[in-house]
Design a protein around this motif. Structure first.
Motif, PDB file in Angstrom:
ATOM      1  N   UNK A 366       0.837  -1.196   0.000  1.00 35.45           N
ATOM      2  CA  UNK A 366       0.000   0.000   0.000  1.00 35.45           C
ATOM      3  C   UNK A 366       0.877   1.253   0.000  1.00 35.45           C
ATOM      4  N   UNK A 367       1.054   1.830  -1.177  1.00 29.80           N
ATOM      5  CA  UNK A 367       1.825   3.066  -1.335  1.00 29.80           C
ATOM      6  C   UNK A 367       3.198   2.926  -0.678  1.00 29.80           C
ATOM      7  N   UNK A 368       3.902   1.838  -1.006  1.00 27.57           N
ATOM      8  CA  UNK A 368       5.155   1.490  -0.331  1.00 27.57           C
ATOM      9  C   UNK A 368       6.346   2.192  -0.973  1.00 27.57           C
ATOM     10  N   UNK A 369       7.171   2.782  -0.117  1.00 32.09           N
ATOM     11  CA  UNK A 369       8.420   3.403  -0.550  1.00 32.09           C
ATOM     12  C   UNK A 369       9.549   2.890   0.339  1.00 32.09           C
ATOM     13  N   UNK A 370      10.652   2.501  -0.282  1.00 36.44           N
ATOM     14  CA  UNK A 370      11.831   2.059   0.466  1.00 36.44           C
ATOM     15  C   UNK A 370      13.065   2.263  -0.403  1.00 36.44           C
ATOM     16  N   UNK A 371      14.061   2.983   0.137  1.00 39.85           N
ATOM     17  CA  UNK A 371      15.266   3.276  -0.652  1.00 39.85           C
ATOM     18  C   UNK A 371      16.550   2.941   0.056  1.00 39.85           C
ATOM     19  N   UNK A 372      16.528   1.996   1.007  1.00 41.62           N
ATOM     20  CA  UNK A 372      17.726   1.572   1.730  1.00 41.62           C
ATOM     21  C   UNK A 372      18.395   2.738   2.453  1.00 41.62           C
ATOM     22  N   UNK A 373      17.583   3.717   2.871  1.00 41.52           N
ATOM     23  CA  UNK A 373      18.131   4.849   3.599  1.00 41.52           C
ATOM     24  C   UNK A 373      18.897   5.837   2.753  1.00 41.52           C
ATOM     25  N   UNK A 374      18.821   5.667   1.415  1.00 42.54           N
ATOM     26  CA  UNK A 374      19.557   6.567   0.518  1.00 42.54           C
ATOM     27  C   UNK A 374      18.566   7.409  -0.283  1.00 42.54           C
ATOM     28  N   UNK A 375      19.066   8.545  -0.762  1.00 43.44           N
ATOM     29  CA  UNK A 375      18.217   9.422  -1.566  1.00 43.44           C
ATOM     30  C   UNK A 375      18.639   9.412  -3.032  1.00 43.44           C
ATOM     31  N   UNK A 376      19.577   8.512  -3.360  1.00 42.39           N
ATOM     32  CA  UNK A 376      20.145   8.514  -4.719  1.00 42.39           C
ATOM     33  C   UNK A 376      19.601   7.380  -5.578  1.00 42.39           C
ATOM     34  N   UNK A 377      18.382   6.960  -5.330  1.00 46.27           N
ATOM     35  CA  UNK A 377      17.779   5.921  -6.162  1.00 46.27           C
ATOM     36  C   UNK A 377      17.899   4.549  -5.549  1.00 46.27           C
ATOM     37  N   UNK A 378      17.350   3.527  -6.253  1.00 44.24           N
ATOM     38  CA  UNK A 378      17.323   2.173  -5.729  1.00 44.24           C
ATOM     39  C   UNK A 378      16.071   1.933  -4.915  1.00 44.24           C
ATOM     40  N   UNK A 379      15.699   0.683  -4.737  1.00 48.92           N
ATOM     41  CA  UNK A 379      14.521   0.351  -3.964  1.00 48.92           C
ATOM     42  C   UNK A 379      13.239   0.545  -4.753  1.00 48.92           C
ATOM     43  N   UNK A 380      12.166   0.863  -4.048  1.00 48.00           N
ATOM     44  CA  UNK A 380      10.859   1.046  -4.686  1.00 48.00           C
ATOM     45  C   UNK A 380      10.258   2.361  -4.214  1.00 48.00           C
ATOM     46  N   UNK A 381       9.365   2.929  -5.049  1.00 51.72           N
ATOM     47  CA  UNK A 381       8.741   4.218  -4.716  1.00 51.72           C
ATOM     48  C   UNK A 381       7.256   4.179  -5.051  1.00 51.72           C
ATOM     49  N   UNK A 382       6.463   4.476  -4.056  1.00 45.69           N
ATOM     50  CA  UNK A 382       5.011   4.641  -4.239  1.00 45.69           C
ATOM     51  C   UNK A 382       4.371   3.432  -4.935  1.00 45.69           C
ATOM     52  N   UNK A 383       4.753   2.238  -4.503  1.00 48.02           N
ATOM     53  CA  UNK A 383       4.223   1.017  -5.117  1.00 48.02           C
ATOM     54  C   UNK A 383       2.930   0.611  -4.414  1.00 48.02           C
ATOM     55  N   UNK A 384       1.883   0.465  -5.176  1.00 47.80           N
ATOM     56  CA  UNK A 384       0.612  -0.069  -4.684  1.00 47.80           C
ATOM     57  C   UNK A 384       0.273  -1.296  -5.521  1.00 47.80           C
ATOM     58  N   UNK A 385       0.137  -2.432  -4.836  1.00 44.42           N
ATOM     59  CA  UNK A 385      -0.064  -3.696  -5.538  1.00 44.42           C
ATOM     60  C   UNK A 385      -0.752  -4.656  -4.586  1.00 44.42           C
ATOM     61  N   UNK A 386      -1.752  -5.386  -5.084  1.00 47.38           N
ATOM     62  CA  UNK A 386      -2.436  -6.362  -4.227  1.00 47.38           C
ATOM     63  C   UNK A 386      -2.597  -7.674  -4.970  1.00 47.38           C
ATOM     64  N   UNK A 387      -2.538  -8.759  -4.211  1.00 45.63           N
ATOM     65  CA  UNK A 387      -2.732 -10.103  -4.748  1.00 45.63           C
ATOM     66  C   UNK A 387      -3.843 -10.778  -3.961  1.00 45.63           C
ATOM     67  N   UNK A 388      -4.765 -11.385  -4.672  1.00 48.78           N
ATOM     68  CA  UNK A 388      -5.804 -12.161  -4.019  1.00 48.78           C
ATOM     69  C   UNK A 388      -5.240 -13.505  -3.590  1.00 48.78           C
TER      70      UNK A 388
END
Length: 617
Positions: A366-388
């Motif tokens: 749900x609107x997931x953001x994670x960049x390994x504590x860095x601001x220079x890219x990598x990880x995921x940004x604003x991902x919303x995805x669901x699986x039944x």
């Protein structure tokens, strides 16, 4: 009877008791944390050692008393001194052996064999609870070396404190009391000597502790460097970098040599000063006793007692000092280990976390953001995805697009910096990590193998599985045939053969099939396949596709693959780029969109990657 008594001593210290709370980062509190639950037996052991120390004083007292009794010229010696002689015999034949034996039993049976596993198990449990970033930032060999170094050092400090400090302290206090009973001036001479002796300790020991800490750090770095090289020995050989690794190891060893030399120079000076100090004690005490005797103020027995005390303390000085130098060295090693092993967990279960049970398999980002504590890219940004529950999802994208980060967040190897991840509506931060991961089966490109048997590696997915269940899982993963042909250096064959460190004796495809068998055996409601067939040749992959389809039946599946043919049959496919989802849909739908996925598909189905682009140019 003796065996039963020894077993009772061995059970006094709880060897594997859990600690309360995290390890403190200050020395005294860290020792208290390591030894909590064992203080009762340790105090009794300290008292037994102190009692043994007082026997040195009793020895000198009896020696002086016997000599003075002989100096009496009157007849009937045995009758006049029957009580003294009976005490003399009883002390040496019964009391002294019993006291020393009891002290030795506490130290050698109750303390030493139990304190080490007590401390090691606590440090190991704490280390296993660290987040993966803790291990990513250090050498595996160095972390293991720090655990063993610290546990050994705490054990040695505990043992020597009981064995030496208690013994020596009781001997010194008793000696002062006995000398005071002879003459206050002899006691004063002993006190002056003791002040000089303690002054040497005050100057030398903090420096020994500091240099020992530096030596321990350098030794751990050598271990980490060597283990890192050996762990990656195939890469070293394939790149022809034996000389490079040799230089790196020699650099670490040179630093250890420098630290060891610095420690050796200081310890040599300490020993020289110590021996000079030890030589002064007999001169002071025997010389003072002779002066008093010459003045008619001391008896021959007093001279003998003072001589016995001075020679024993002089001999004990070297033993105690060398032991205390080792004790301070061990304290330095404990401090060095504390720096590595005591950081707080960065990923913890919430105090009110619950076990995740009866999982249906609904997964949501749900609107997931994670960049390994860095601001220079990598990880995921604003991902919303669901699986039944039971839905099969394929995830596609270039390297670095965020696919593996998505899986790591689902496994809660990291916590999102924004948004949340849920399973069946439960925020992953509200459930225990172990219960979550027990309900997710995973097969990765970099398969993890233990240096254990093939059977144990597969059974890791379900520790209580029978041999028949293990073999059935291996058959479904197309692993049974090659496992049957395995043989290790000890002569074990088939499922009993060990696989070597990290499964080094197997090919990449064989490791993946064992990992797949492990996941099949685990039978978790959520299944993650991260390049699970990347190391398989086309023929083997085709052979296990049916098995994979069967395994995925009824499970929620997230499959990451660069080989698009392996995920074309998924219920839904998402395409990631730069940490975001840029396309989503079924295989045919995405081809019709003629976007990123369609481009990937044309490149793979048309031959070599980029061949169409080159032709167009």
């Amino acid at each position: 009877m003796l065996r039963a008594l020894a077993d009772r001593f061995a059970a006094l210290v709880p060897a594997f008791a859990r600690a309360d709370g995290p390890p403190p980062d200050t020395l005294g509190r860290f020792f208290a944390w390591c030894l909590s639950g064992a203080w009762g037996p340790l105090i009794v052991a300290f008292a037994a050692s102190a009692l043994a120390g007082t026997t040195e004083i009793a020895t000198a007292f009896f020696l002086g008393a016997v000599i003075d009794s002989v100096a009496d010229p009157s007849g009937g010696y045995l009758a006049r001194n029957a009580v003294l002689l009976a005490l003399f015999v009883g002390f040496y034949a019964l009391a002294r052996p019993l006291i020393f034996g009891t002290s030795a039993a506490f130290n050698s049976i109750a303390v030493m064999p139990n304190v080490y596993p007590l401390v090691q198990s606590r440090l190991h449990r704490w280390t296993m609870g660290q987040a993966v970033t803790f291990f990513d930032d250090d050498f595996a060999g160095r972390i293991a070396a720090k655990q063993m170094q610290t546990a050994r050092a705490v054990t040695d400090v505990t043992s020597e404190f009981i064995n030496v400090v208690a013994f020596a302290s009781a001997s010194l206090i008793g000696s002062a009391i006995l000398m005071l009973a002879i003459d206050w001036r002899i006691a004063l001479a002993l006190t002056v000597w003791l002040v000089l002796y303690l002054g040497l300790f005050r100057w030398f020991m903090p420096r020994i502790r500091t240099r020992s800490k530096a030596r321990a750090a350098a030794r751990a770095m050598v271990t980490g460097q060597v283990v890192d090289t050996i762990t990656n020995i195939k890469t070293v050989k394939l790149f022809g970098h034996t000389d490079h690794e040799d230089r790196a190891a020699l650099d670490s060893m040179a630093k250890l040599r420098d630290r060891t030399l610095a420690f050796g120079r200081l310890s040599t000076g300490f020993r020289f000063a110590l021996m000079f100090c030890a030589g002064l004690l007999p001169l002071l005490m025997i010389g003072g006793s002779l002066i008093l005797w010459n003045a008619g103020q001391a008896s021959p027995g007093d001279i003998a007692a003072a001589g016995a005390i001075s020679f024993r303390l002089s001999q004990m000085t070297g033993w105690v000092s060398f032991t205390l130098m080792a004790l301070y060295s061990n304290v330095g090693e404990v401090e060095d280990g504390m720096r590595t092993l005591t950081p707080r967990w960065t990923l913890r279960d919430a105090p009110d976390a619950v076990d995740l049970t009866d999982v249906r398999g609904a997964v949501a980002f749900e609107d997931v953001t994670f960049g390994y504590g860095r601001a220079d890219g990598g990880g995921v940004r604003d991902v919303t995805l669901s699986l039944d529950p039971g839905e099969r999802l394929g995830v596609v994208g270039a390297s670095g697009a965020g696919k593996s980060t998505l899986v790591s967040l689902l496994l809660r190897l990291y916590d999102p910096e924004g948004g949340r991840v849920t399973v069946d509506g439960h925020d992953l931060r509200d459930v225990t990590q172990d219960s979550l991961r027990r309900r997710i089966g995973m097969v990765t490109q970099e398969t993890a193998m233990f240096n254990r048997s093939a059977r144990d590696n597969i059974r890791y997915g379900k520790p209580d599985a029978t041999d028949a269940e293990v073999e059935a899982a291996a058959r479904r993963a197309e692993a049974h045939d090659f496992i049957q042909s395995l043989r290790d250096h000890k002569g074990n064959e088939g499922y009993d053969a060990t696989l070597g460190e990290r499964g080094v004796k197997l090919s990449g495809g064989q490791r993946q099939r064992i990992a797949l068998a492990r996941a099949i055996l685990k039978d978790a409601p959520i299944l993650v396949l991260d390049e699970a067939t990347s190391a398989l040749d086309s023929e083997v992959e085709a052979a296990i596709q049916d098995a994979l389809t069967e395994v995925m039946e009824g499970k929620t599946v997230i499959a990451i693959a660069h080989r698009l043919s392996t995920i074309a049959r998924m219920d839904r496919i998402v395409v990631m780029a730069d940490g975001r989802i840029v396309e989503a849909g079924g295989h045919a739908e995405l081809l019709a969109q003629d976007g990123t996925y369609a481009r990937y598909w044309r490149r793979q189905s048309g031959g070599f990657i980029g061949v169409e682009d080159v032709a167009a140019e």
